[in-house]
Design an enzyme around this catalytic site. Structure first.
Site, short mmCIF file in Angstrom:
data_model
loop_
_atom_site.label_atom_id
_atom_site.label_comp_id
_atom_site.label_asym_id
_atom_site.label_seq_id
_atom_site.Cartn_x
_atom_site.Cartn_y
_atom_site.Cartn_z
N ASP A 36 0.84 -1.51 0.03
CA ASP A 36 -0.22 -0.12 -0.19
C ASP A 36 0.54 1.56 -0.08
OD1 ASP A 36 1.05 -0.52 2.54
OD2 ASP A 36 -0.79 0.42 3.86
N HIS A 241 23.97 2.83 -20.22
CA HIS A 241 22.79 2.54 -18.85
C HIS A 241 22.79 2.50 -18.20
CE1 HIS A 241 19.49 3.62 -22.57
NE2 HIS A 241 20.50 4.72 -22.44
N ASP A 258 25.97 11.34 -15.64
CA ASP A 258 25.08 11.76 -16.10
C ASP A 258 23.97 11.25 -15.05
OD1 ASP A 258 23.18 12.16 -17.94
OD2 ASP A 258 23.10 10.29 -19.42
N ASP A 269 19.88 18.04 -18.23
CA ASP A 269 20.37 16.70 -18.11
C ASP A 269 21.65 16.65 -18.53
OD1 ASP A 269 21.40 14.24 -19.61
OD2 ASP A 269 19.85 14.03 -20.99
N HIS A 348 25.65 5.64 -30.36
CA HIS A 348 24.21 6.58 -29.94
C HIS A 348 23.88 7.51 -30.62
CE1 HIS A 348 26.07 8.98 -27.38
NE2 HIS A 348 26.58 8.19 -27.04
N HIS A 352 19.18 14.64 -27.63
CA HIS A 352 17.54 14.28 -28.48
C HIS A 352 16.88 15.68 -27.26
CE1 HIS A 352 17.77 14.08 -23.51
NE2 HIS A 352 18.71 13.28 -23.72
N HIS A 359 13.82 13.19 -22.69
CA HIS A 359 12.98 12.51 -23.69
C HIS A 359 12.14 13.02 -24.11
CE1 HIS A 359 17.10 8.72 -24.33
NE2 HIS A 359 17.60 10.23 -23.46
N GLU A 382 25.57 15.46 -26.83
CA GLU A 382 26.33 14.37 -26.58
C GLU A 382 26.69 13.38 -26.67
OE1 GLU A 382 23.37 12.21 -23.93
OE2 GLU A 382 21.70 12.69 -24.70
N TYR A 386 33.36 5.14 -25.99
CA TYR A 386 33.47 3.58 -25.23
C TYR A 386 34.36 2.34 -25.72
CZ TYR A 386 28.64 6.63 -24.13
OH TYR A 386 28.24 7.77 -24.58
N ARG A 403 31.45 10.50 -22.20
CA ARG A 403 30.19 10.97 -22.97
C ARG A 403 30.49 12.50 -21.92
NH1 ARG A 403 27.04 7.68 -21.84
NH2 ARG A 403 25.51 7.81 -20.38
N GLU A 405 27.89 16.47 -22.00
CA GLU A 405 26.39 16.52 -22.38
C GLU A 405 26.36 17.41 -21.92
OE1 GLU A 405 21.67 14.43 -22.20
OE2 GLU A 405 23.32 13.97 -20.84
#
Length: 434
Positions: A36, A241, A258, A269, A348, A352, A359, A382, A386, A403, A405
């Site tokens: 609950d 991710h 990130d 972001d 990638h 975005h 996104h 971004e 890798y 990365r 961004e």
């Protein structure tokens, strides 16, 4: 009151684009976390964009026809003093009507009675069919109730449209009130990244650094992270991710973060990558500066008249040249781009849309062509690199993941970097971490 005018203006714009018909736009339901206990509630972006109303169990209905002014109707929870003792304040229909500028407001318990009446003799229904099966069924049931009255001369809507198609185009161009919030969200996230850099040291755990981010978000008034933060040390940075955030940081690792906050429904972001020790190694610096050069080339392409794809293509060419120079890819730059060999290290896109959703809403192509950038659009830039261990990869680059961004606003004469204050040159990072 000025803020409410913005929501009313958007509802009027949607009604104008509809021309005639009934739009039925529910907010998000509450979700159980376990037994609950609920997850922290977060409203539906489309609903909030038009209403500013944050409570659950609410539905916006817009009824419009060419010859009549649109009616803006809210269904929401009724006042309930007993439940308010347990769960907090409820606006109730009367308060919501006056506070949020609706023409009419009713208790949510009345919606099954009212909706068939509102749908009667309308040509179209606007709904997000296919998104929520339960809502699809409810709307279909209301339309069927109207259809059952055909012998009495009542007609049911014969056309179905997706209101998201119209709202996505509206949401793509941010107004001044949205940009004010997004700049503030960006500022909070910049402070969080600076604090995380200063708090990072060998032998700390990724989750300890994540705690510094969350502390800064909440301390400065953000309601939540805009998404689950990625705090990835060493080889974990090569997992796009990665969200476990439970590994111990090592002296010779890079740390990729990130993370961004959500403020008043709008996301930021930011990604930054930096050395746990406070000093880049030679190989780390080579890859880092390559990614930074790719990002700068991409940001340069964010301006009116260029297409969505231009920043990506600019970043790709810089990265491909670097991959060839460092022996990661073989052959010419054009050959690497044509074969797609670069995808082993960069798999990638370069950004975005950004807004209420991290996104955000909006198509990237129109009629098969990359859409042109226009002032008021907000996006991320971004690029990354890798490098996993492999026999044909120089060993000094193994397990380096980078990365970088930033959040970028398209302006009339170029762009505005909303997150420029987050350190990202090698010198800025190393000086901050000393």
């Amino acid at each position: 009151m000025e803020k409410i005018k913005q929501f009313l203006k958007r509802r009027k714009q949607l009604a104008s684009m509809m021309e005639s018909g009934v739009a039925v736009i529910p907010t998000a339901p509450e979700r159980l976390r376990n037994r609950d206990a609920h997850y922290p509630y977060r409203f539906d972006s489309y609903f909030y964009y038009l209403t500013g109303f944050k409570e659950p169990e609410a539905v916006l209905v817009i009824v419009t026809a060419k010859e009549n002014a649109a009616r803006h109707i809210l269904f929401c929870r009724a006042k309930d003093p007993e439940r308010e003792i347990w769960d907090g304040f409820r606006s109730g229909p009367d308060c919501a009507k006056d506070t949020f500028g609706f023409d009419e407001a009713y208790a949510i318990s009345e919606i099954d009675e009212k909706l068939p009446e509102l749908l009667a003799n309308q040509t179209s229904v606007y709904a997000a069919f296919g998104y929520d099966a339960a809502w699809d069924q409810r709307i279909t049931g209301w339309v069927n109730q109207v259809r059952a009255q055909s012998r009495n001369g009542v007609t049911a809507p014969g056309e179905i449209h997706d209101y998201r198609t119209l709202l996505d185009e509206m949401r793509l161009i941010k107004d001044d009130s949205e940009l004010q919030i997004m700049r503030r969200a960006a500022d909070i996230s910049v402070q969080a990244h600076r604090r995380a850099m200063q708090a990072t040291r060998p032998d700390r755990y990724e989750y300890e650094v994540e705690a510094e981010l969350l502390y800064t978000f909440y301390r400065h008034g953000a309601q939540s992270p805009a998404y689950t933060s990625i705090v990835a040390g060493g080889a974990n940075a090569c997992i796009l991710h990665y969200i476990d955030n439970n590994a111990q940081l090592k002296q010779d690792d890079l740390l990729l973060i990130d993370a961004g906050c959500e403020l008043e429904g709008y996301a930021s972001d930011i990604t930054r990558t930096f050395p746990v020790s406070g000093r880049f190694s030679s190989a780390q610096k080579d890859i880092y500066q390559l990614v930074l050069a790719a990002q700068m080339a991409a940001i340069e392409q964010v301006r009116p008249g260029n297409t969505w794809n231009d920043p990506h293509q600019a970043a790709l060419r810089v990265l491909a040249q670097g991959f060839v120079d460092f022996g990661l890819c073989q052959g010419s730059v054009d050959g690497v781009l044509e074969s797609g060999d670069y995808k082993r290290f960069y798999m990638h896109r370069t950004g975005h849309w950004l807004g209420m959703d991290v996104h955000d809403a909006g198509e990237y192509k129109l009629q098969g062509e990359w859409r042109a950038l226009r002032p008021g659009m907000t996006l991320t830039v971004e690029p990354g690199c890798y490098i996993r261990p492999a026999e044909n990869v120089p060993q000094q680059f193994w397990n380096i993941g980078v990365r970088i961004e930033d959040d970028v606003l398209v302006t009339a004469d170029g762009n505005e970097l909303l997150t420029a204050a987050a350190p990202k040159t090698v010198t800025e990072i190393e000086e901050l971490m000393q």
